[in-house]
Motif scaffolding. Sequence first.
Motif, mmCIF file in Angstrom:
data_model
loop_
_atom_site.group_PDB
_atom_site.id
_atom_site.type_symbol
_atom_site.label_atom_id
_atom_site.label_comp_id
_atom_site.label_asym_id
_atom_site.label_seq_id
_atom_site.Cartn_x
_atom_site.Cartn_y
_atom_site.Cartn_z
ATOM 1 N N VAL A 1 0.810 -1.214 0.000
ATOM 2 C CA VAL A 1 0.000 0.000 0.000
ATOM 3 C C VAL A 1 0.851 1.277 0.000
ATOM 4 O O VAL A 1 0.470 2.283 -0.595
ATOM 5 N N THR A 2 2.047 1.207 0.613
ATOM 6 C CA THR A 2 2.882 2.420 0.643
ATOM 7 C C THR A 2 3.449 2.773 -0.734
ATOM 8 O O THR A 2 3.894 3.899 -0.949
ATOM 9 N N GLU A 3 3.444 1.824 -1.649
ATOM 10 C CA GLU A 3 3.986 2.062 -2.995
ATOM 11 C C GLU A 3 2.861 2.076 -4.034
ATOM 12 O O GLU A 3 3.109 2.034 -5.235
ATOM 13 N N LEU A 4 1.636 2.098 -3.574
ATOM 14 C CA LEU A 4 0.491 1.911 -4.469
ATOM 15 C C LEU A 4 0.050 3.238 -5.079
ATOM 16 O O LEU A 4 -0.265 4.178 -4.353
ATOM 17 N N ASP A 5 0.036 3.320 -6.399
ATOM 18 C CA ASP A 5 -0.435 4.530 -7.079
ATOM 19 C C ASP A 5 -1.950 4.431 -7.290
ATOM 20 O O ASP A 5 -2.523 3.336 -7.386
ATOM 21 N N ASP A 6 -2.571 5.594 -7.381
ATOM 22 C CA ASP A 6 -4.034 5.629 -7.514
ATOM 23 C C ASP A 6 -4.516 4.913 -8.775
ATOM 24 O O ASP A 6 -5.572 4.274 -8.771
ATOM 25 N N ALA A 7 -3.730 5.020 -9.853
ATOM 26 C CA ALA A 7 -4.164 4.409 -11.123
ATOM 27 C C ALA A 7 -4.280 2.898 -10.985
ATOM 28 O O ALA A 7 -5.244 2.284 -11.455
ATOM 29 N N GLY B 1 -8.507 -13.387 -1.583
ATOM 30 C CA GLY B 1 -9.750 -12.894 -0.991
ATOM 31 C C GLY B 1 -9.933 -13.382 0.433
ATOM 32 O O GLY B 1 -10.918 -13.040 1.104
ATOM 33 N N LEU B 2 -8.970 -14.220 0.882
ATOM 34 C CA LEU B 2 -9.072 -14.826 2.225
ATOM 35 C C LEU B 2 -7.874 -14.493 3.096
ATOM 36 O O LEU B 2 -7.927 -14.623 4.315
ATOM 37 N N THR B 3 -6.759 -14.143 2.441
ATOM 38 C CA THR B 3 -5.516 -13.865 3.168
ATOM 39 C C THR B 3 -4.787 -12.710 2.487
ATOM 40 O O THR B 3 -4.935 -12.496 1.286
ATOM 41 N N GLY B 4 -3.989 -11.999 3.256
ATOM 42 C CA GLY B 4 -3.203 -10.908 2.676
ATOM 43 C C GLY B 4 -1.851 -11.358 2.170
ATOM 44 O O GLY B 4 -1.054 -10.527 1.731
ATOM 45 N N ALA B 5 -1.615 -12.664 2.177
ATOM 46 C CA ALA B 5 -0.247 -13.154 1.995
ATOM 47 C C ALA B 5 0.149 -13.507 0.573
ATOM 48 O O ALA B 5 1.236 -14.033 0.368
ATOM 49 N N VAL B 6 -0.724 -13.240 -0.410
ATOM 50 C CA VAL B 6 -0.396 -13.784 -1.736
ATOM 51 C C VAL B 6 -0.353 -12.762 -2.864
ATOM 52 O O VAL B 6 -0.043 -13.122 -4.000
ATOM 53 N N ALA B 7 -0.685 -11.513 -2.610
ATOM 54 C CA ALA B 7 -0.699 -10.508 -3.684
ATOM 55 C C ALA B 7 -0.546 -9.132 -3.055
ATOM 56 O O ALA B 7 -0.355 -9.002 -1.844
ATOM 57 N N GLY B 8 -0.652 -8.107 -3.878
ATOM 58 C CA GLY B 8 -0.532 -6.752 -3.375
ATOM 59 C C GLY B 8 -1.814 -6.260 -2.723
ATOM 60 O O GLY B 8 -2.832 -6.954 -2.697
ATOM 61 N N SER B 9 -1.747 -5.010 -2.217
ATOM 62 C CA SER B 9 -2.865 -4.479 -1.421
ATOM 63 C C SER B 9 -4.134 -4.282 -2.249
ATOM 64 O O SER B 9 -5.245 -4.509 -1.762
ATOM 65 N N ALA B 10 -3.994 -3.836 -3.489
ATOM 66 C CA ALA B 10 -5.180 -3.584 -4.314
ATOM 67 C C ALA B 10 -5.872 -4.899 -4.680
ATOM 68 O O ALA B 10 -7.099 -5.027 -4.577
ATOM 69 N N TYR B 11 -5.074 -5.882 -5.093
ATOM 70 C CA TYR B 11 -5.654 -7.177 -5.475
ATOM 71 C C TYR B 11 -6.337 -7.838 -4.282
ATOM 72 O O TYR B 11 -7.476 -8.304 -4.374
ATOM 73 N N VAL B 12 -5.624 -7.858 -3.145
ATOM 74 C CA VAL B 12 -6.182 -8.483 -1.940
ATOM 75 C C VAL B 12 -7.488 -7.773 -1.535
ATOM 76 O O VAL B 12 -8.485 -8.416 -1.193
ATOM 77 N N SER B 13 -7.485 -6.445 -1.596
ATOM 78 C CA SER B 13 -8.700 -5.702 -1.226
ATOM 79 C C SER B 13 -9.836 -6.017 -2.186
ATOM 80 O O SER B 13 -10.982 -6.235 -1.775
ATOM 81 N N SER B 14 -9.522 -6.049 -3.479
ATOM 82 C CA SER B 14 -10.580 -6.314 -4.473
ATOM 83 C C SER B 14 -11.159 -7.710 -4.289
ATOM 84 O O SER B 14 -12.374 -7.908 -4.370
ATOM 85 N N LYS B 15 -10.303 -8.682 -4.020
ATOM 86 C CA LYS B 15 -10.788 -10.071 -3.934
ATOM 87 C C LYS B 15 -11.523 -10.333 -2.609
ATOM 88 O O LYS B 15 -12.440 -11.153 -2.559
#
Length: 252
Positions: free
Chosen positions: A100-106, A146-160
């Motif tokens: 999330v600290t490196e996440l751009d809005d786009a 969609g169940l854990t934060g351990a497998v992708a970035g913040s945007a993907y995890v949040s979306s799933k």
Amino acid sequence: MSEQRFAEQVAVVTGAGSGIGQAVARQLAVEGATVIGCDVDAEGLATTAKLVEEDGHTATMIVVDITAQADIDRIVAALPDQRVDLLANVAGVMDHFLPVTELDDATWDRVLAVNLTGPMRLCRAVLPLMIARGRGSIVNVSSIGGLTGAVAGSAYVSSKHGVVGLTRSIANLYAEDGIRANAVCPGGVQTNIGRSAAPKVPWAYQRLERSFGRVTRTATPAEVATLICWLGSDEAVNVNGAVVTSDGGWTS
Ligand SMILES: NC(=O)c1ccc[n+]([C@@H]2O[C@H](COP(=O)([O-])OP(=O)(O)OC[C@H]3O[C@@H](n4cnc5c(N)ncnc54)[C@H](O)[C@@H]3O)[C@@H](O)[C@H]2O)c1
């Protein structure tokens, strides 16, 4: 298992131009469905149409961007007799494992638009048609992200995680209308999702990599498609609001 579980049924499949969505479109066509395959990738859809033909069937393919409401409207306009029995929301993109600290809005906006807002809009569009007929099934593809934060970035995890919530909300609110909604959470699957998965922030990827040691196997798209099709079929009549992993035990 009956080979014609979807005879005389209409199925909309997003992400049908590649990977899991392509496998779902093929299986549904083999099982008798009138398939409407949707994807932003015209070439991918042409390949899927060819594969469906080689299987001895036909399917309608529509080039759409599910982030555009006008394209959602075009999908609904393409439904024969305004009928849809199954919606499989499969299209999705990854987020380059951005923390999330490196996440751009786009990136945030794009990943949420494709993975969560698009599926919500399609559900919103088809639910009235399903309710009018007193039946309908929705299968949303989430992820073990969609169940854990351990497998992708913040945007993907949040979306799933959002896809899981969307699915449960629909299951809860529309069960009395004859609607079922379930979510599938794959682990690793051999597809083209890698196009949006090249890690961009080494330290974040190194931390995520710790959980990858638990991977036991990588699935084929067909192995995940078979679960999506079962959940979408009348055989799963009593399954509603389920969030089912297909990850070879990764999250066990
Ligand atoms: N492959 C994996 O390891 C894995 C793991 C967990 C979850 N998933 C999920 O499975 C689903 C299918 O992904 P896949 O692995 O088959 O990847 P894929 O890249 O092979 O297929 C995804 C398809 O979605 C389409 N798409 C992307 N944006 C779109 C848009 N705006 N409008 C319409 N179509 C669009 C792409 O063109 C592509 O054809 C995704 O939701 C993904 O998040 C995949």
